[in-house]
Design a protein around this motif. Structure first.
Motif, short mmCIF file in Angstrom:
data_model
loop_
_atom_site.label_atom_id
_atom_site.label_comp_id
_atom_site.label_asym_id
_atom_site.label_seq_id
_atom_site.Cartn_x
_atom_site.Cartn_y
_atom_site.Cartn_z
N PHE A 190 32.26 24.21 38.59
CA PHE A 190 33.26 25.04 37.91
C PHE A 190 33.62 26.18 38.87
O PHE A 190 32.88 27.14 39.04
CB PHE A 190 32.68 25.57 36.60
N VAL A 191 34.79 26.07 39.51
CA VAL A 191 35.19 27.00 40.57
C VAL A 191 36.01 28.15 39.97
O VAL A 191 36.96 27.92 39.22
CB VAL A 191 36.00 26.28 41.65
N SER A 192 35.62 29.38 40.32
CA SER A 192 36.31 30.57 39.81
C SER A 192 36.28 31.66 40.87
O SER A 192 35.43 31.66 41.77
CB SER A 192 35.64 31.09 38.53
N GLN A 193 37.19 32.59 40.73
CA GLN A 193 37.21 33.78 41.59
C GLN A 193 36.53 34.92 40.83
O GLN A 193 36.85 35.19 39.67
CB GLN A 193 38.64 34.16 41.95
N VAL A 194 35.57 35.59 41.50
CA VAL A 194 34.78 36.62 40.82
C VAL A 194 34.75 37.89 41.65
O VAL A 194 35.03 37.89 42.86
CB VAL A 194 33.34 36.14 40.56
#
Length: 607
Positions: free
Chosen positions: A331-335
């Motif tokens: 699950f790829v996200s920008q944080v």
């Protein structure tokens, strides 16, 4: 009838009615004896006395016979019934049944007793089956189980595992007491027994038992009180404490190993609560998010969705996926990091439930994929650029087929329309303007032609110098290919007229069109090109080169397809290289009533 005879008649009827069970001979003899006695007795009395004595005799005889029948019909049956019940009770065999004869109250009583016996037999069978199942479970158990009397300490029952645990056979263990087996003083054992009897729940403890060889065993004991058959019994279950301690030690070692892996893992590992807090985190996760330690990370982040994710909707999607699938993968996200800089992460997590199916928390791993994401974006951009470049030099369907690694792309088309256009006098203009301005001008003209080709659904084939080639009906079949080419040819003349007015230079163009079969395909290795071959292409080129500046010259085949919708002027027969004489036509415009009437008034010959 005399009183004597009446008396004899009543006695006879009574004997016959009430002693119906006697035989006919017995009844006759009995009646005769009674008659003789009565005659002798009554003969000595007067009539009044005879009457009194007759009534008395009748009453006595009736009572005697009634008692006789009561004994025969009721009391004897009750005695028999009682004897049968006593016999069944003494034998404790509930499978036996009482005889049922007749249809009176005693018969109903016997039937009810039989029903009760059947119910008792069924209940006894269930009890026996339950005891067998219980004993089977106890016997196959790997733990030592035994029963002993709380008052005397005598061992009442024991399974094989109990004997094996202490080194005795089952027969030997039943000859011992609890005091023989436990390595404690009798006072202490009695105190423990009284404690177990006083509480209502099983008691757990660790005790030392004597093995047959004299060694002491530290065992874990679970005991509870049981009342059975008027006796207070204790049921105890023993397991070897050494094995339990080994298991506990193994668990502690595994936990320590897990903790070491958890703390030293290269990936971030976490557990998060349902309200968006970190329950636990390792050093790698804290470092990944820019914190000095896991404690600082957990203290500062109180709302993961708002504080960690750049797009809070990503966390909502994460939670939604966990509720729906119980897991997420990559699950790829920008944080955000602690300093509010951003990175890209990839999460793999799962939902954790308790034994009753209640969701407790989420746990997973986090990996920094920023560099991978940048590289992937760059590769995607390069791929898009390559595909866009490929589409600039090849038709879309052909480019798609080429990406499938087809060895050779070559197709035959039964009917397409090919257009060649050439800028007249462009060579003289080239000598008059700088190269940069020349290229810019040519690019502007051909870009306009490209827009026209796209507008009419045609396929640009190539440009050669100041010549432009376009075709209709390929690479995908097109029913109106001829009319689409005709419309573009007319628009090209109009576009050149605008350029002439804009640039102030005498631009002009020749256009040639032909319709027929062609072969199309991709050639080249370093520089790919989609090209056409065939006589149709050659004749279209001749129509342009031998055409008239400012005009659109078409062949007979094209004219036949367009004659009903467009206005033509017959040019006549011309000499075509390699073909001899050919009749050609000049495309004037599209047929409309207003335009046709104007041309007729101007006496322009229409074909």
């Amino acid at each position: 009838m005399s009183l004597r005879n009446k008396t004899l008649l009543v006695i006879g009827a009574t004997i016959v009615g009430l002693v119906g069970g006697l035989s006919a001979v017995s009844s006759t003899i009995l009646f005769g004896c009674i008659q003789k006695v009565i005659n002798q007795v009554l003969g000595s009395f007067d009539s009044y006395e005879q009457e009194f004595l007759s009534v008395l005799v009748i009453g006595l005889i009736f009572g005697f016979v009634t008692l006789l029948l009561l004994d025969r019909l009721v009391l004897s049956r009750i005695a028999s019934l009682s004897a049968d019940v006593s016999r069944i009770s003494n034998q404790s065999d509930f499978s036996l049944r009482l005889p049922v004869t007749g249809n009176d109250e005693l018969s109903d009583l016997a039937a009810n007793i039989n029903n009760m016996l059947a119910a008792l037999e069924k209940e006894k069978q269930k009890q026996q089956e339950g005891e067998q199942r219980y004993r089977a479970v106890v016997e196959v158990s790997g733990e030592g189980i035994f029963l002993f009397d709380a008052q005397t300490g005598n061992i009442k029952e024991a399974n094989a595992a109990f004997g094996q645990l202490l080194g005795y056979s089952t027969q030997e263990i039943l000859q011992l007491t609890i005091y023989d087996l436990m390595a404690s003083d009798k006072e202490i054992i009695d105190r423990d027994i009284q404690h177990i009897l006083a509480v209502e729940h099983p008691c757990k403890s660790e005790s030392h038992y004597r093995h047959r060889d004299g060694s002491l065993l530290e065992l874990e004991v679970t005991a509870s009180a049981r009342a059975y058959g008027g006796e207070q019994l204790l049921c105890a279950c023993l397991r070897h404490n050494t094995a339990c301690k080994q298991v506990e030690q193994a668990l502690r070692q595994a936990e320590a190993k897990y903790r070491q892996i958890f703390e030293n893992a290269a990936q971030g590992i976490y557990q998060s609560s349902l309200d968006g807090r970190y329950i636990s985190a390792n050093k790698a996760l804290a470092k990944l998010y820019g914190y000095r330690c896991a404690e600082e990370l957990m203290a500062n982040i109180t709302n993961i969705g708002q504080q960690v994710y750049v797009d809070p909707n990503r966390y909502a999607k994460f939670v939604s996926s966990m509720h729906k699938y119980d897991t997420v993968s990559r699950f790829v996200s920008q944080v955000y990091r602690a300093d509010r800089s951003t990175i890209w992460i990839s999460e793999t997590a799962r939902a954790v439930y308790d034994s009753e199916g209640n969701l407790l928390y989420y746990e997973g791993t986090v990996e920094d994929v920023t560099e991978r994401k940048v590289v992937a974006e760059a590769l995607r951009y390069q791929q898009e650029q390559s595909e866009r470049l490929l589409l600039n030099i090849l038709p879309g369907p052909i480019a798609a087929r080429l990406q499938l690694v087809e060895d050779a792309i070559a197709d035959s088309f039964a009917e397409v329309t090919v257009l060649f256009a050439d800028l007249v006098g462009f060579t003289e203009i080239c000598a008059q303007i700088p190269p940069t301005e020349l290229v810019s001008l040519l690019n502007e003209i051909f870009s306009t032609f490209d827009h026209l080709a796209e507008q009419h659904g045609l396929e640009k084939i190539k440009t050669i110098g100041d010549a432009y080639m376009v075709a209709g009906g390929l690479p995908l079949p097109q029913a109106n290919h001829a009319s689409a080419i005709a419309e573009m040819a007319l628009d090209m003349l109009a576009a050149i007229a605008k350029f002439t007015a804009k640039q102030g230079k005498p631009f002009n163009i020749r256009i040639g069109i032909n319709t027929g079969p062609v072969v199309a395909g991709v050639i080249g290795i370093k520089r790919l090109i989609y090209d056409l071959w065939g006589d149709t292409v050659n004749i279209a080129s001749r129509m342009e080169s031998q055409g008239i500046p400012g005009c659109i010259q078409v062949t007979q085949s094209t004219y036949d397809l367009l004659r009903d919708k467009y206005i033509f002027e017959q040019r006549g027969a011309i000499q075509v290289k390699g073909k001899g004489e050919m009749t050609t036509y000049l495309l004037i415009g599209k047929k409309v009533p207003f335009l046709s009437s104007q041309l007729l008034e101007a006496e322009i010959p229409l074909v």
